[in-house]
Design a protein around this motif. Structure first.
Motif, PDB file in Angstrom:
ATOM      1  N   VAL A  94      43.116  32.742  42.138  1.00 41.23           N
ATOM      2  CA  VAL A  94      41.683  32.679  42.472  1.00 41.23           C
ATOM      3  C   VAL A  94      41.324  31.311  43.055  1.00 41.23           C
ATOM      4  O   VAL A  94      40.630  31.208  44.074  1.00 41.23           O
ATOM      5  CB  VAL A  94      40.839  32.979  41.214  1.00 41.23           C
ATOM      6  N   TRP A 143      35.786  42.521  41.365  1.00 43.75           N
ATOM      7  CA  TRP A 143      36.023  41.079  41.260  1.00 43.75           C
ATOM      8  C   TRP A 143      36.444  40.470  42.603  1.00 43.75           C
ATOM      9  O   TRP A 143      36.066  39.345  42.932  1.00 43.75           O
ATOM     10  CB  TRP A 143      37.097  40.796  40.212  1.00 43.75           C
ATOM     11  N   LEU A 144      37.210  41.200  43.392  1.00 45.35           N
ATOM     12  CA  LEU A 144      37.590  40.699  44.714  1.00 45.35           C
ATOM     13  C   LEU A 144      36.363  40.552  45.618  1.00 45.35           C
ATOM     14  O   LEU A 144      36.252  39.590  46.389  1.00 45.35           O
ATOM     15  CB  LEU A 144      38.617  41.637  45.365  1.00 45.35           C
ATOM     16  N   LEU A 147      34.619  37.503  44.516  1.00 40.18           N
ATOM     17  CA  LEU A 147      35.385  36.318  44.902  1.00 40.18           C
ATOM     18  C   LEU A 147      35.148  35.972  46.380  1.00 40.18           C
ATOM     19  O   LEU A 147      34.936  34.800  46.727  1.00 40.18           O
ATOM     20  CB  LEU A 147      36.864  36.576  44.648  1.00 40.18           C
TER      21      LEU A 147
END
Length: 439
Positions: A94, A143-144, A147
């Motif tokens: 990340v 979550w991607l 991000l």
């Protein structure tokens, strides 16, 4: 002020601290996560090495953001393909992704998010016999997205900060250029004013001194008159120079250097300068000689030249033997002080050129008043005797007159006449900026 070494040392220390924290999280968290999961390969030496690859690579994330991202992706892929359990190994991934998205090109960074999902979550893990939990696969998609949004937000914020710094730097450079331009204009105006103050008087002194030397033995009475004219011209020149220097010392500019769009403010500044000069004259009114206080004569002052009284303006030139005829066309009216001074300086400089380059030639000054302008014409006939080539030439008189006219929004034309002699024509506006209040 931060030293260059300290400014470079700060990011290095931050990278080491970050790498150490991520290493502790991945080693400790990875081991605990692996122990709590069933059907996974027990972490061995290779597993611990893979958990350390990402934190170590983060030390180079500022210099090589994209290679660091590829290394962390590769370590995660090998870690999962070896059958180790899911855990905090994704922390370094990340951080590497955000660093690459901020520093590098988004066209090379953002496509790696779906590629990493396909390689680490689904379908590659399922193909090799490690299917992911459906909820985990769905949650990783969310979550991607978050991000990528975080990386883009940071990127846009940095772009805004860079734009602000660039605007501030451009404004600073513009302000510096403006200050330099104003300083250059002030220097040019002071040089022009000194030239106009001295050139006229020194030219007359030169002519009268030549006359005095020539007539000293043959006609002493005329030589005496020439010397008296020299004394008067030098005294007036000293007074004008002293007045100009007082204005400069007190922070005032020569008349043509001041903002011509604020003629009303200029009058107020002139009165303030006069008040400061009078106070300084009172403070310096005594001088001590051999311990005794004696009264010091007041500083010589000279009124600004004006075309309102042409006879007074031309008195010096006529005293030097120059024949000058005057003519006024139209109804004379009050001019702004900057225009009045510029017109008077143009007349003085033109007559100075007549004395220099056409000795013995008569001159004529014509002032034509119009509703919104005033036109000054100075003509001189051809010199009765040819000018000596040994004298100085190539001065800045015409250039200075043209600059004065252009500074006020006017124009000046100078050149030889078809019938012989020389002509200077200046057209100046009778109003500068807003019209002045009636007086």
């Amino acid at each position: 002020m931060t030293a260059p070494g300290e400014s470079k040392r700060g990011p290095v220390v931050q990278d080491w601290v970050l790498a150490l924290v991520v290493a502790v999280i991945q080693l400790g968290g990875g081991r605990n996560a692996n122990l709590r999961q069933t059907g996974v390969h027990t972490i061995d030496a290779l597993g611990y090495v893979l958990l350390l690859v990402g934190p170590v690579a983060l030390l180079l994330r500022r210099s090589y953001p994209l290679p660091v991202l590829l290394v962390t992706i590769a370590s995660c892929v090998v870690y999962l393909l070896r059958g180790y359990g899911y855990g905090p190994i994704f922390v370094s991934l990340v951080i590497a992704f955000i660093s690459a998205a901020i520093v590098g090109s988004r066209w090379w960074t953002y496509p790696l998010a779906p590629i990493g999902y396909l390689a680490l979550v689904w379908p590659l893990p399922a193909i090799v016999g490690h299917p992911a939990n459906p909820w985990l696969a769905f949650g990783m998609i969310a979550w991607l997205g978050v991000l990528v949004a975080i990386a883009e937000g940071i990127r846009q914020r940095q772009a805004v900060l860079v734009a602000r710094r660039q605007r501030a730097e451009a404004a600073r450079r513009d302000a510096e250029a403006q200050r330099e331009r104003r300083a250059s204009e002030e220097r040019l105006a002071i040089a022009r004013e000194l030239h106009d103050v001295l050139a006229h008087s020194l030219s007359l002194i030169n002519v009268q001194s030549s006359v005095a030397l020539e007539l000293f033995d043959k006609k002493p009475q005329q030589a005496r008159s020439a010397l008296a004219a020299i004394k008067t011209a030098s005294k007036d020149a000293l007074a004008e120079v002293h007045t100009l220097l007082h204005s400069i010392r007190n922070g005032s500019s020569p008349p043509d250097a001041q903002d011509v769009r604020e003629s009303g403010a200029e009058r107020a500044s002139e009165s303030a300068i006069g008040h400061r000069d009078s106070e300084r004259a009172q403070d310096n009114s005594t001088v001590h000689i051999n311990g005794a206080a004696e009264a010091r004569p007041p500083a010589p002052r000279s009124p600004a030249p004006s075309i309102e009284d042409l006879d007074a303006l031309l008195q010096r030139a006529r005293a030097a033997g120059l024949t000058v005829d005057t003519r006024i066309i139209g109804t004379a009216h009050k001019l702004p002080s900057v225009v009045d001074v510029a017109a008077a300086r143009i007349i003085q400089e033109s007559l100075t050129n007549v004395v220099r380059h056409a000795p013995g030639a008569p001159a004529a000054v014509t002032v034509r008043y119009a509703a919104d302008s005033v036109e000054i014409t100075i003509d001189n006939a051809r010199a009765s005797t040819p000018q000596s080539k040994s004298g100085t030439s190539g001065g800045n008189g015409i250039l200075g007159m043209r600059e004065r006219a252009h500074a006020l929004g006017g124009q000046l034309i100078a050149g030889p006449r078809p019938s012989g002699g020389f002509r200077v024509v200046a057209r100046l506006p009778s109003r500068v900026g807003a019209p002045e209040e009636a007086q």
